[in-house]
Design a protein around this motif. Structure first.
Motif, PDB file in Angstrom:
ATOM      1  N   CYS A  28       0.830  -1.219   0.000  1.00  0.00           N
ATOM      2  CA  CYS A  28       0.000   0.000   0.000  1.00  0.00           C
ATOM      3  C   CYS A  28       0.862   1.266   0.000  1.00  0.00           C
ATOM      4  N   SER A  29       2.141   1.108  -0.310  1.00  0.00           N
ATOM      5  CA  SER A  29       3.100   2.217  -0.471  1.00  0.00           C
ATOM      6  C   SER A  29       3.469   2.933   0.818  1.00  0.00           C
ATOM      7  N   HIS A  30       3.552   2.195   1.910  1.00  0.00           N
ATOM      8  CA  HIS A  30       4.026   2.769   3.161  1.00  0.00           C
ATOM      9  C   HIS A  30       5.343   2.107   3.542  1.00  0.00           C
ATOM     10  N   ILE A  31       6.120   2.800   4.355  1.00  0.00           N
ATOM     11  CA  ILE A  31       7.421   2.283   4.774  1.00  0.00           C
ATOM     12  C   ILE A  31       7.614   2.588   6.250  1.00  0.00           C
ATOM     13  N   PHE A  32       8.243   1.654   6.950  1.00  0.00           N
ATOM     14  CA  PHE A  32       8.361   1.744   8.399  1.00  0.00           C
ATOM     15  C   PHE A  32       9.779   1.414   8.839  1.00  0.00           C
ATOM     16  N   CYS A  33      10.192   2.035   9.937  1.00  0.00           N
ATOM     17  CA  CYS A  33      11.505   1.731  10.498  1.00  0.00           C
ATOM     18  C   CYS A  33      11.530   0.252  10.903  1.00  0.00           C
ATOM     19  N   ASP A  34      12.723  -0.264  11.078  1.00  0.00           N
ATOM     20  CA  ASP A  34      12.874  -1.682  11.398  1.00  0.00           C
ATOM     21  C   ASP A  34      12.189  -2.016  12.722  1.00  0.00           C
ATOM     22  N   GLN A  35      12.269  -1.131  13.697  1.00  0.00           N
ATOM     23  CA  GLN A  35      11.657  -1.377  15.006  1.00  0.00           C
ATOM     24  C   GLN A  35      10.144  -1.517  14.891  1.00  0.00           C
ATOM     25  N   HIS A  36       9.488  -0.558  14.255  1.00  0.00           N
ATOM     26  CA  HIS A  36       8.028  -0.621  14.170  1.00  0.00           C
ATOM     27  C   HIS A  36       7.565  -1.701  13.192  1.00  0.00           C
ATOM     28  N   GLY A  37       8.281  -1.887  12.089  1.00  0.00           N
ATOM     29  CA  GLY A  37       7.918  -2.937  11.147  1.00  0.00           C
ATOM     30  C   GLY A  37       8.010  -4.313  11.767  1.00  0.00           C
ATOM     31  N   SER A  38       9.090  -4.571  12.491  1.00  0.00           N
ATOM     32  CA  SER A  38       9.260  -5.872  13.144  1.00  0.00           C
ATOM     33  C   SER A  38       8.132  -6.152  14.119  1.00  0.00           C
ATOM     34  N   GLY A  39       7.747  -5.144  14.873  1.00  0.00           N
ATOM     35  CA  GLY A  39       6.680  -5.325  15.854  1.00  0.00           C
ATOM     36  C   GLY A  39       5.315  -5.484  15.216  1.00  0.00           C
ATOM     37  N   GLU A  40       5.000  -4.634  14.259  1.00  0.00           N
ATOM     38  CA  GLU A  40       3.668  -4.638  13.648  1.00  0.00           C
ATOM     39  C   GLU A  40       3.440  -5.836  12.737  1.00  0.00           C
ATOM     40  N   PHE A  41       4.433  -6.209  11.975  1.00  0.00           N
ATOM     41  CA  PHE A  41       4.227  -7.233  10.953  1.00  0.00           C
ATOM     42  C   PHE A  41       4.525  -8.646  11.417  1.00  0.00           C
ATOM     43  N   SER A  42       4.787  -8.803  12.711  1.00  0.00           N
ATOM     44  CA  SER A  42       4.935 -10.150  13.267  1.00  0.00           C
ATOM     45  C   SER A  42       3.569 -10.716  13.654  1.00  0.00           C
ATOM     46  N   ARG A  43       2.554  -9.870  13.619  1.00  0.00           N
ATOM     47  CA  ARG A  43       1.184 -10.279  13.971  1.00  0.00           C
ATOM     48  C   ARG A  43       0.443 -10.805  12.749  1.00  0.00           C
ATOM     49  N   THR A  44      -0.519 -11.697  13.009  1.00  0.00           N
ATOM     50  CA  THR A  44      -1.363 -12.219  11.935  1.00  0.00           C
ATOM     51  C   THR A  44      -2.806 -11.957  12.299  1.00  0.00           C
ATOM     52  N   PRO A  45      -3.596 -11.396  11.449  1.00  0.00           N
ATOM     53  CA  PRO A  45      -3.229 -10.915  10.119  1.00  0.00           C
ATOM     54  C   PRO A  45      -2.493  -9.575  10.227  1.00  0.00           C
ATOM     55  N   ALA A  46      -1.610  -9.327   9.265  1.00  0.00           N
ATOM     56  CA  ALA A  46      -0.861  -8.077   9.246  1.00  0.00           C
ATOM     57  C   ALA A  46      -1.758  -6.961   8.704  1.00  0.00           C
ATOM     58  N   ILE A  47      -1.731  -5.845   9.383  1.00  0.00           N
ATOM     59  CA  ILE A  47      -2.511  -4.673   9.009  1.00  0.00           C
ATOM     60  C   ILE A  47      -1.548  -3.486   8.937  1.00  0.00           C
ATOM     61  N   CYS A  48      -1.655  -2.689   7.888  1.00  0.00           N
ATOM     62  CA  CYS A  48      -0.796  -1.515   7.757  1.00  0.00           C
ATOM     63  C   CYS A  48      -1.159  -0.498   8.843  1.00  0.00           C
ATOM     64  N   PRO A  49      -0.186  -0.093   9.673  1.00  0.00           N
ATOM     65  CA  PRO A  49      -0.485   0.872  10.721  1.00  0.00           C
ATOM     66  C   PRO A  49      -0.733   2.293  10.197  1.00  0.00           C
ATOM     67  N   ALA A  50      -0.421   2.544   8.935  1.00  0.00           N
ATOM     68  CA  ALA A  50      -0.636   3.876   8.362  1.00  0.00           C
ATOM     69  C   ALA A  50      -2.017   4.030   7.737  1.00  0.00           C
ATOM     70  N   CYS A  51      -2.531   2.966   7.091  1.00  0.00           N
ATOM     71  CA  CYS A  51      -3.805   3.099   6.365  1.00  0.00           C
ATOM     72  C   CYS A  51      -4.806   1.982   6.666  1.00  0.00           C
ATOM     73  N   SER A  52      -4.434   1.046   7.518  1.00  0.00           N
ATOM     74  CA  SER A  52      -5.286  -0.075   7.936  1.00  0.00           C
ATOM     75  C   SER A  52      -5.593  -1.081   6.825  1.00  0.00           C
ATOM     76  N   SER A  53      -4.799  -1.095   5.753  1.00  0.00           N
ATOM     77  CA  SER A  53      -4.981  -2.102   4.701  1.00  0.00           C
ATOM     78  C   SER A  53      -4.561  -3.473   5.212  1.00  0.00           C
ATOM     79  N   ALA A  54      -5.292  -4.498   4.802  1.00  0.00           N
ATOM     80  CA  ALA A  54      -4.911  -5.871   5.109  1.00  0.00           C
ATOM     81  C   ALA A  54      -3.738  -6.247   4.218  1.00  0.00           C
ATOM     82  N   LEU A  55      -2.725  -6.857   4.808  1.00  0.00           N
ATOM     83  CA  LEU A  55      -1.516  -7.239   4.077  1.00  0.00           C
ATOM     84  C   LEU A  55      -1.356  -8.749   4.165  1.00  0.00           C
TER      85      LEU A  55
END
Length: 111
Positions: A28-55
């Motif tokens: 969805c064209s967003h980018i995150f630092c390694d710290q926040h990406g690691s934390g947010e995208f380790s969850r299932t289902p992954a949701i973009c913290p910027a726009c709430s898109s399902a990933l």
């Protein structure tokens, strides 16, 4: 100002740190630092913290090195057809344009 004069900033709400090293990019064209990406995208289902898109797709989230080695740069597109390389380049530039314009609008609106 040229695109190369800008740095990417973390799109995590309230973070906005300048990115270096590794970062997480989304479909969805967003980018995150390694710290926040690691934390947010380790969850299932992954949701973009910027726009709430399902990933949910295999390549909807990628961890990338922002300053890849010369060897990586020399080999990553080897063997691809020129039109594929141009398509990839176009998408990468569109991503940067989106990020730079979003950052400009965000900071301009703060007055």
């Amino acid at each position: 100002m040229a695109l190369c004069d800008y740095s990417l900033l973390c799109n995590f709400p309230k973070c906005r740190t300048k990115l270096s090293g590794f970062a997480w990019a989304t479909a969805c064209s967003h980018i995150f630092c390694d710290q926040h990406g690691s934390g947010e995208f380790s969850r299932t289902p992954a949701i973009c913290p910027a726009c709430s898109s399902a990933l949910s797709g295999k390549l909807d989230i990628v961890r990338t090195e922002l300053a890849p080695s010369e060897q990586y740069k020399a080999m990553v597109l080897v063997g691809l057809r020129p039109e594929t390389i141009l398509d990839i380049s176009h998408r990468a530039l569109a991503f940067w344009t989106y990020q730079v314009c979003s950052a400009y609008i965000c900071f301009s609106s703060r007055g």
